[in-house]
Design an enzyme around this catalytic site. Structure first.
Site, PDB file in Angstrom:
ATOM      1  N   ASP A  17     -35.887  -9.069 -42.228  1.00 53.50           N
ATOM      2  CA  ASP A  17     -34.648  -8.958 -42.568  1.00 53.50           C
ATOM      3  C   ASP A  17     -33.706  -9.688 -41.709  1.00 53.50           C
ATOM      4  OD1 ASP A  17     -32.193  -7.662 -43.881  1.00 53.50           O
ATOM      5  OD2 ASP A  17     -32.078  -6.464 -42.052  1.00 53.50           O
ATOM      6  N   SER A  18     -32.383  -9.875 -41.854  1.00 54.51           N
ATOM      7  CA  SER A  18     -31.700 -10.657 -41.021  1.00 54.51           C
ATOM      8  C   SER A  18     -31.305  -9.686 -39.855  1.00 54.51           C
ATOM      9  CB  SER A  18     -30.031 -10.852 -41.748  1.00 54.51           C
ATOM     10  OG  SER A  18     -29.787  -9.471 -42.065  1.00 54.51           O
ATOM     11  N   CYS A  80     -34.922  -7.500 -47.214  1.00 55.44           N
ATOM     12  CA  CYS A  80     -33.449  -7.990 -47.209  1.00 55.44           C
ATOM     13  C   CYS A  80     -33.101  -8.362 -48.718  1.00 55.44           C
ATOM     14  CB  CYS A  80     -33.576  -9.306 -46.499  1.00 55.44           C
ATOM     15  SG  CYS A  80     -31.760  -9.921 -46.501  1.00 55.44           S
ATOM     16  N   GLU A 159     -24.554  -2.589 -37.992  1.00 55.11           N
ATOM     17  CA  GLU A 159     -25.016  -3.166 -36.751  1.00 55.11           C
ATOM     18  C   GLU A 159     -24.303  -2.705 -35.723  1.00 55.11           C
ATOM     19  OE1 GLU A 159     -27.669  -5.962 -36.722  1.00 55.11           O
ATOM     20  OE2 GLU A 159     -28.265  -5.657 -38.395  1.00 55.11           O
ATOM     21  N   CYS A 193     -28.736  -3.097 -50.410  1.00 52.94           N
ATOM     22  CA  CYS A 193     -28.729  -3.830 -48.863  1.00 52.94           C
ATOM     23  C   CYS A 193     -29.299  -2.749 -48.050  1.00 52.94           C
ATOM     24  CB  CYS A 193     -27.427  -4.130 -48.502  1.00 52.94           C
ATOM     25  SG  CYS A 193     -27.169  -4.688 -46.797  1.00 52.94           S
ATOM     26  N   HIS A 195     -29.310  -2.225 -45.214  1.00 45.96           N
ATOM     27  CA  HIS A 195     -28.641  -1.391 -44.153  1.00 45.96           C
ATOM     28  C   HIS A 195     -27.820  -0.178 -44.504  1.00 45.96           C
ATOM     29  CE1 HIS A 195     -28.638  -5.435 -41.785  1.00 45.96           C
ATOM     30  NE2 HIS A 195     -27.976  -5.026 -40.940  1.00 45.96           N
TER      31      HIS A 195
END
Ligand code: DGL
Length: 272
Positions: A17-18, A80, A159, A193, A195
């Protein structure tokens, strides 16, 4: 004739993932397949991907896969949605092992859950721009109505650990993004997403108990678990990041819902 047993395959599953979001897929892999070896790469030095151009996302995704493929892998999970939406087909063409993305399994789950045929999807700007969710859902069931909504501020807030109920910043941002979906009376909302499952409580509080939330990372893990032969050892997960392993180690538990078994290693991803 007796049953021919397939030999165990102890090669690892690569997941990337990023940043930290893909750990929501790792969490589900740990639940489903505790015996599997996993190599996780989070591109923490270049997160977010969702605000970037298609060309940049493809370049980064190729480097992420090239890093992971130094290890003996039996499959890659693109944990992702941004990369899955933009580069899944390309990565699948370039690699001979299964490459599993998030869009198809998340859509499939949404199709089984919706009762009124009104499905919302939230994700990064690049995921929404790609039209990947619309394309898949409309091909699979033309009668469904999809309501897409980009939520560009969610990834930086997650994040930074701003995910909890009662946090006025995340609740205000969530209300602004989700209001059109609530007005559209969606009964199923794809968290497009990886996240966003961390915002599950905040999103569920706003949308109400009648709306089903779909965790796209977990759905990718569910699909992945059907794509290869299992290992027969004790699963070990190794973590790598492209910047600040200490920050990753500190936040990873929030995503995994358990402390990571080992600290993350640092990788210069630009060299791949
Ligand atoms: N977690 C990612 C996704 O599923 C990427 C977020 C980002 O880097 O913008 O889209």
């Amino acid at each position: 004739m007796g049953i021919v047993e397939r030999p165990a395959d102890n090669r690892a599953i690569g997941v990337f993932d990023s940043g930290l979001g893909g750990l929501t897929a790792v969490r589900q892999l740990h639940r489903l397949l505790p015996g599997e070896n996993i190599i996780y790469f989070g591109d923490t030095g270049r997160v977010p991907y969702g605000t970037r151009s298609r060309e940049t996302i493809i370049k980064y995704a190729r480097q992420d896969v090239a890093f992971l493929r130094q290890f003996a892998l039996k499959a890659v999970v693109i944990a992702c949605n941004t990369v899955s939406s933009v580069a899944l087909d390309l990565l699948a063409q370039e690699n001979e092992i299964p490459i599993i993305g998030t869009v198809e399994p998340a859509c499939r789950r949404a199709m089984t859950m919706t009762r009124n045929g009104r499905v919302g999807v939230i994700g990064t700007a690049a995921t929404m721009r790609s039209g990947a969710y619309e394309k898949y859902l409309h091909q699979a069931d033309g009668s469904l109505r999809l309501f897409p909504q980009a939520c560009p501020l969610f990834v930086p807030l997650v994040e930074n650990g701003r995910v909890r109920r009662g946090d006025v910043v995340i609740e205000t941002v969530a209300a602004e993004y989700l209001a059109p979906l609530k007005a559209a009376e969606v009964d199923t909302l794809i968290l497009g997403c990886t996240h966003y499952p961390l915002l599950g409580e905040v999103i569920a509080d706003y949308m109400g108990p009648e709306v089903t939330l779909i965790d796209s990372g977990a759905e990718a893990a569910n699909l992945a678990s059907t794509q290869f032969d299992l290992g027969d050892g004790n699963g070990v997960t190794r973590y790598f990041v492209s910047d600040d392993p200490a920050a990753f180690d500190q936040l990873a538990g929030l995503f995994l819902q358990e402390a990571p078994a080992a600290g993350a290693g640092l990788v210069d991803i630009t060299g791949y």
